[in-house]
Scaffold this motif. Structure first.
Motif, mmCIF file in Angstrom:
data_model
loop_
_atom_site.group_PDB
_atom_site.id
_atom_site.type_symbol
_atom_site.label_atom_id
_atom_site.label_comp_id
_atom_site.label_asym_id
_atom_site.label_seq_id
_atom_site.Cartn_x
_atom_site.Cartn_y
_atom_site.Cartn_z
ATOM 1 N N ASN A 59 12.474 21.852 -17.562
ATOM 2 C CA ASN A 59 13.417 22.334 -16.555
ATOM 3 C C ASN A 59 12.987 21.991 -15.134
ATOM 4 O O ASN A 59 13.649 22.369 -14.173
ATOM 5 N N ASP A 60 11.879 21.267 -15.010
ATOM 6 C CA ASP A 60 11.342 20.929 -13.688
ATOM 7 C C ASP A 60 12.218 19.892 -12.998
ATOM 8 O O ASP A 60 12.718 18.969 -13.632
ATOM 9 N N THR A 61 12.397 20.072 -11.695
ATOM 10 C CA THR A 61 13.088 19.084 -10.878
ATOM 11 C C THR A 61 12.172 18.700 -9.718
ATOM 12 O O THR A 61 11.365 19.512 -9.267
ATOM 13 N N ASN A 62 12.322 17.479 -9.259
ATOM 14 C CA ASN A 62 11.551 17.024 -8.114
ATOM 15 C C ASN A 62 12.185 17.667 -6.872
ATOM 16 O O ASN A 62 13.256 17.264 -6.444
ATOM 17 N N GLU A 63 11.510 18.662 -6.305
ATOM 18 C CA GLU A 63 12.087 19.444 -5.216
ATOM 19 C C GLU A 63 12.003 18.747 -3.866
ATOM 20 O O GLU A 63 12.770 19.058 -2.965
ATOM 21 N N LEU A 64 11.040 17.830 -3.704
ATOM 22 C CA LEU A 64 10.834 17.176 -2.418
ATOM 23 C C LEU A 64 10.688 15.663 -2.590
ATOM 24 O O LEU A 64 10.243 15.204 -3.634
ATOM 25 N N SER A 65 11.013 14.931 -1.547
ATOM 26 C CA SER A 65 10.902 13.479 -1.576
ATOM 27 C C SER A 65 9.454 13.034 -1.801
ATOM 28 O O SER A 65 8.520 13.672 -1.325
ATOM 29 N N ASP A 66 9.311 11.920 -2.499
ATOM 30 C CA ASP A 66 7.987 11.330 -2.705
ATOM 31 C C ASP A 66 7.666 10.290 -1.629
ATOM 32 O O ASP A 66 6.539 9.796 -1.572
ATOM 33 N N GLN A 67 8.633 9.975 -0.802
ATOM 34 C CA GLN A 67 8.438 8.983 0.253
ATOM 35 C C GLN A 67 7.448 9.501 1.298
ATOM 36 O O GLN A 67 7.349 10.699 1.546
ATOM 37 N N ILE A 68 6.726 8.583 1.928
ATOM 38 C CA ILE A 68 5.838 8.942 3.022
ATOM 39 C C ILE A 68 6.704 9.219 4.236
ATOM 40 O O ILE A 68 7.551 8.421 4.603
ATOM 41 N N SER A 69 6.518 10.379 4.840
ATOM 42 C CA SER A 69 7.292 10.728 6.028
ATOM 43 C C SER A 69 6.480 10.424 7.286
ATOM 44 O O SER A 69 5.258 10.366 7.250
ATOM 45 N N VAL A 70 7.184 10.196 8.378
ATOM 46 C CA VAL A 70 6.541 9.866 9.650
ATOM 47 C C VAL A 70 7.229 10.620 10.783
ATOM 48 O O VAL A 70 8.390 10.998 10.685
ATOM 49 N N SER A 71 6.478 10.832 11.843
ATOM 50 C CA SER A 71 7.080 11.378 13.059
ATOM 51 C C SER A 71 6.344 10.830 14.260
ATOM 52 O O SER A 71 5.340 10.171 14.150
ATOM 53 N N GLN A 99 0.836 -1.205 0.000
ATOM 54 C CA GLN A 99 0.000 0.000 0.000
ATOM 55 C C GLN A 99 0.872 1.257 0.000
ATOM 56 O O GLN A 99 0.577 2.222 -0.717
ATOM 57 N N GLU A 100 1.931 1.239 0.791
ATOM 58 C CA GLU A 100 2.854 2.371 0.821
ATOM 59 C C GLU A 100 3.432 2.616 -0.572
ATOM 60 O O GLU A 100 3.463 3.752 -1.052
ATOM 61 N N GLN A 101 3.879 1.547 -1.233
ATOM 62 C CA GLN A 101 4.450 1.693 -2.574
ATOM 63 C C GLN A 101 3.424 2.203 -3.573
ATOM 64 O O GLN A 101 3.750 3.005 -4.456
ATOM 65 N N ALA A 102 2.175 1.774 -3.448
ATOM 66 C CA ALA A 102 1.118 2.241 -4.353
ATOM 67 C C ALA A 102 0.890 3.741 -4.172
ATOM 68 O O ALA A 102 0.677 4.472 -5.153
ATOM 69 N N ILE A 103 0.948 4.216 -2.948
ATOM 70 C CA ILE A 103 0.772 5.655 -2.682
ATOM 71 C C ILE A 103 1.954 6.442 -3.226
ATOM 72 O O ILE A 103 1.772 7.481 -3.874
ATOM 73 N N HIS A 134 2.257 12.632 5.105
ATOM 74 C CA HIS A 134 2.933 12.513 6.397
ATOM 75 C C HIS A 134 2.011 11.825 7.395
ATOM 76 O O HIS A 134 0.831 12.173 7.499
ATOM 77 N N LEU A 135 2.577 10.855 8.124
ATOM 78 C CA LEU A 135 1.829 10.115 9.136
ATOM 79 C C LEU A 135 2.470 10.318 10.499
ATOM 80 O O LEU A 135 3.688 10.371 10.609
ATOM 81 N N GLU A 136 1.628 10.427 11.502
ATOM 82 C CA GLU A 136 2.091 10.337 12.878
ATOM 83 C C GLU A 136 0.955 9.800 13.712
ATOM 84 O O GLU A 136 -0.160 9.629 13.230
ATOM 85 N N SER A 137 1.238 9.471 14.976
ATOM 86 C CA SER A 137 0.194 8.812 15.749
ATOM 87 C C SER A 137 -0.891 9.734 16.235
ATOM 88 O O SER A 137 -2.057 9.384 16.160
ATOM 89 N N ALA A 138 -0.528 10.906 16.753
ATOM 90 C CA ALA A 138 -1.541 11.736 17.406
ATOM 91 C C ALA A 138 -1.232 13.215 17.251
ATOM 92 O O ALA A 138 -0.090 13.604 17.012
ATOM 93 N N CYS A 139 -2.287 14.006 17.405
ATOM 94 C CA CYS A 139 -2.136 15.457 17.416
ATOM 95 C C CYS A 139 -3.384 16.061 18.044
ATOM 96 O O CYS A 139 -4.429 15.421 18.096
#
Length: 145
Positions: free
Chosen positions: A133-145, A13-17, A35-40
Motif C-alpha cells: 500500500n506504499d506510495t512514493n510521497e515525495l519526488s526523488d529528483q534533486i531539488s535546488v534553490s 552523476q545526478e541520474q546515479a543519485i 537538496h542543493l543550493e549555493s550558500a547558507c
C-alpha cells in the motif's frame, strides 16, 4: 542565489543519485531527498527550514531524510524526521555524515551522496519496510534553490 544541479554534478552523476534514491525507496516507506543550493549561514538550520518547505515533515510515518549541500560554502547537513530519528538515534546520523563528508573531502560528491543514501536506505528498510500500500510521497529528483 539559485544554482543548477549541473553546477555541482554532471547529468550522469545526478541520474546515479536519483537511481540510488529510487533503489533505496523500493525497500521502504521512507522518503529520501537531496537538496542543493549555493550558500547558507548554518546548514542545520537551513536544512530544517527546507525539510518543512519541501513538505518532508508531512510523511505518514515521519520517516523522511534530507541530504542538504551548500555547494559554494562547502557545507553539509543530514536531517531525519522524528519517526526515523527515534529509532536510530544520534550516533547513526553522525556515522552517515562522516561517510558522506569523507567522500566530499576527496571531491567525490556523487559517491558520498550515494553511500549516504544507501546507508539511510538500509536503516529505513529495517524500521519502515515497504508494503504493497506504499506510495512514493515525495519526488526523488534533486531539488535546488
Amino acid at each position: 542565489m539559485s544554482i543548477k544541479v549541473e553546477d555541482f554534478l554532471t547529468a550522469a552523476q545526478e541520474q546515479a543519485i536519483i537511481e540510488a534514491i529510487r533503489t533505496a525507496e523500493l525497500l521502504t516507506s521512507g522518503e529520501i531527498r537531496v537538496h542543493l543550493e549555493s550558500a547558507c549561514d548554518d546548514p542545520i538550520v537551513r536544512a530544517q527550514e527546507l525539510f518543512h518547505l519541501l513538505k518532508m515533515d508531512n510523511t505518514k510515518e515521519e520517516n523522511g531524510i534530507l541530504f542538504y549541500v551548500a555547494v559554494d560554502d562547502k557545507k553539509f547537513a543530514l536531517i531525519g524526521d522524528k519517526g526515523i530519528h527515534d529509532r536510530v538515534g544520534s550516533d547513526f546520523w553522525i556515522a552517515v555524515r562522516n561517510v558522506v563528508l569523507s567522500r566530499f573531502r576527496e571531491s567525490e560528491f556523487q559517491k558520498g551522496l550515494i553511500e549516504g543514501i544507501e546507508l539511510v536506505g538500509q536503516k529505513l528498510a529495517a524500521h519502515f519496510p515497504w508494503d504493497m500500500n506504499d506510495t512514493n510521497e515525495l519526488s526523488d529528483q534533486i531539488s535546488v534553490s
